[in-house]
Enzyme design. Structure first.
Site, short mmCIF file in Angstrom:
data_model
loop_
_atom_site.label_atom_id
_atom_site.label_comp_id
_atom_site.label_asym_id
_atom_site.label_seq_id
_atom_site.Cartn_x
_atom_site.Cartn_y
_atom_site.Cartn_z
N SER A 258 0.05 -35.40 5.76
CA SER A 258 -0.78 -35.50 4.56
C SER A 258 -0.35 -34.46 3.53
CB SER A 258 -2.25 -35.30 4.93
OG SER A 258 -2.46 -33.96 5.32
N LYS A 259 -1.03 -34.50 2.42
CA LYS A 259 -0.67 -33.63 1.30
C LYS A 259 -0.53 -32.16 1.68
CE LYS A 259 -2.31 -36.92 0.47
NZ LYS A 259 -3.20 -37.77 1.04
N ARG A 260 -1.41 -31.73 2.56
CA ARG A 260 -1.34 -30.30 2.86
C ARG A 260 -0.08 -29.89 3.62
NH1 ARG A 260 -3.35 -29.52 7.92
NH2 ARG A 260 -3.99 -31.46 8.93
#
Length: 497
Positions: A258-260
RNA sequence: GUCCCCAUCGUCUAGCGGUCAGGACAUCGCCCUUUCAAGGCGACGACACGAGUUCGAGUCUCGUUGGGGGCACCA
């Protein structure tokens, strides 16, 4: 199995965001499978969720697909005989299909409110009922009664009527083998919402059936609801395709990417300067292997050799380091000319070192030479800018403070630079080549009683501005005689004695 | 809770009953070398655990543990 039919596969992204690396890999597998089997690759936009789908995202996805080089045979912008290729343009088809099932008694209206459904589910949970699906409350409502309630304006959804004697459902999966689901798990799920729109599980199946899809290659997360989709195929009387559920891509912490975890969209990698070929190569290898040995698999080989039975079942972790290594390998494999045209010049232009358009500052040979020395030092395209910048600073390079301190500021440095100036002045413009330059400087350290490291360090900083630079001979050749001498004389002034 | 999937070096993987368990990335060392790279050579490093089946199991079966996913009027 439906394998004897002409292979037709599809990639059906939802335009609820940019194209994600996981989606990109799914697209690559579908594309490669189609190409390897002389089949048809279809792109379909699954935008049935109007609140989250946007036209902008659709365009971003199409752009990403083109950048990846995944050309589709049917779909948006290219058309095809099975269109339209956007679900929002296919609403009438879903309505017709649902109506048909209703008419045939394979679907029925349900008047249960969301509140009742939630209560039923809570109750089932409370009594630890293994079956927590829909209780089939409205399954046996008399058709006339149902008609009356509909005419009275009562909201309703349409549910599929799963045959009570259906038995276990087995999904024939090309990567997982046969996966059996207990018949008990199946419930009469909603195929049409009360607002008159189809649900995903219904719309995709109608599309896949009508588009003659033979192999559904998609993410692992869909495996669990494949049995219900099979129910739709059966109700529709359509052949069930072969499925291939590929595992998810995880972040370094083992959680779903994911984005993180950093960059997750295809365009971020494009913008970071990765080569499309390398990116596709890396993603293809994340869950698939050619022979377990080969790491460089060019697009054409992928299109020829891709096979579902070499697809791995385990989830894989995205490793940016390996992407880097493959990207670099692609640069190394390029000719100087190719590197120059595809990587070097575009980067110099976008960095403003070269004019954005029009004529370049030097001739092809100059860029080819620069490419030859920068190529093995480039991991991603923008790396060339920092390494070539010193060539664009005229007669006065910006001197790196630390480099000066450790080289020019050391005793004897001035003597080194002076000696270099004298030796290089002896070369005229016609002899100004890396080889001759190196030859002219070669003997100096010994003559001056200095180590090569110290001598060349001083000259390097004087000419290139930094103790770390591409090879000196080539760098000076690229700089040119006059510029080199100007810089050296300038450094003489500040070098320690 | 329930159903399903997954399990080989740190990472991606090869393996499809008998292998010194192979390769790549990463890491480390050596070589090359005027810096940084690239390149060459080498080292480190894995079958999650427990029962079976078998002459023989990373490979087959079951269980345990650990991850992941589904169970929506989301896709």
């Amino acid at each position: 199995m439906a394998d004897d039919r002409h292979v037709r596969v599809r990639f059906a992204p939802s335009p609820t965001g940019k194209l994600h690396v996981g989606g990109a890999r799914t697209a690559i597998y579908n594309w490669a499978f189609a190409r390897a089997n002389h089949g048809t690759f279809i792109l379909r936009i699954d935008d049935t969720d109007p609140t989250r789908s946007t036209e902008e995202n659709t365009q971003i996805i199409l752009r990403a697909m083109r950048w990846l080089g995944l050309d589709w045979d049917e779909g948006p912008e290219v058309g095809g005989d099975y269109g339209p290729y956007r679900q929002t343009d296919r609403m009438q088809l879903y309505r017709d299909a649902a109506q048909r099932l209703w008419d045939e008694g394979k679907a029925y209206p349900c008047f249960c409110t969301p509140e009742k459904l939630a209560a039923d589910k809570a109750a089932a949970e409370a009594r630890h009922d293994p079956f927590q699906g829909y209780q089939r409350t409205c399954r046996d409502i008399d058709p006339a009664e149902a008609r009356r309630r509909i005419d009275a304006g009562e909201p309703y959804t349409l549910r599929i009527k799963v045959p009570l004697d259906r038995g276990d459902v087995v999904v024939h999966d090309a990567v997982h083998g046969d996966v059996t689901f207990n018949a008990r798990e199946l419930d009469d799920f909603i195929i049409f919402r009360s607002d008159g729109t189809p649900t995903y599980n219904f719309a995709t199946v109608v599309d896949d059936a009508m588009m003659g899809i033979t192999h559904v290659i998609r993410g692992d997360d869909h495996l669990s609801n494949t049995p219900r989709q099979i129910m739709v195929y059966e109700a529709l009387g359509a052949p069930v395709p072969t499925f291939a559920h590929i595992s998810m891509i995880l972040g370094p912490d083992g959680k779903k990417l994911s984005k993180r975890h950093g960059a997750t969209s295809v365009e971020e990698y494009r913008d970071a300067g990765y080569l499309s070929d390398a990116f596709v190569n890396y993603l293809a290898l994340l869950g698939w292997s050619l022979d377990g040995e080969t790491t460089i698999v060019p697009r054409d080989v992928l299109a020829r050799e891709f096979s579902l039975d070499h697809v791995s079942k385990n989830p894989s972790t995205f490793d940016p380091k390996k992407l880097d290594a493959i990207n670099q390998a692609y640069y190394l494999a390029m000719s100087d000319r190719e590197f120059s045209e595809r990587v070097l010049v575009p980067e110099l232009r976008s960095a403003g070192l070269e004019a954005a358009e029009g004529a370049l500052a030097h001739d092809d040979a100059w860029y080819d030479l620069l490419s030859s020395i920068l190529k093995p030092r480039t991991v991603v395209a923008p790396d060339v800018v920092g390494k070539a910048r010193f060539l664009y600073e005229g007669d006065e390079v910006e001197l790196d403070e630390k480099s000066v301190e450790k080289n020019l500021a050391k005793a004897g440095a001035r003597g080194f630079v002076t000696a270099a100036v004298e030796a290089l002045e002896a070369l005229d413009d016609g002899a100004w080549h890396a080889e001759a330059i190196n030859a002219a400087l070669e003997a100096l350290p010994e003559r001056l009683g200095a180590s090569k490291r110290k001598f060349f360090g001083a000259v390097r900083v004087a000419a290139c501005g930094n103790q770390v630079s591409p090879p000196l001979g080539e760098s000076l050749e690229l700089l040119g005689r006059s510029c080199t001498l100007a810089r050296l004389r300038c450094a003489e002034g500040i070098a320690a004695e």
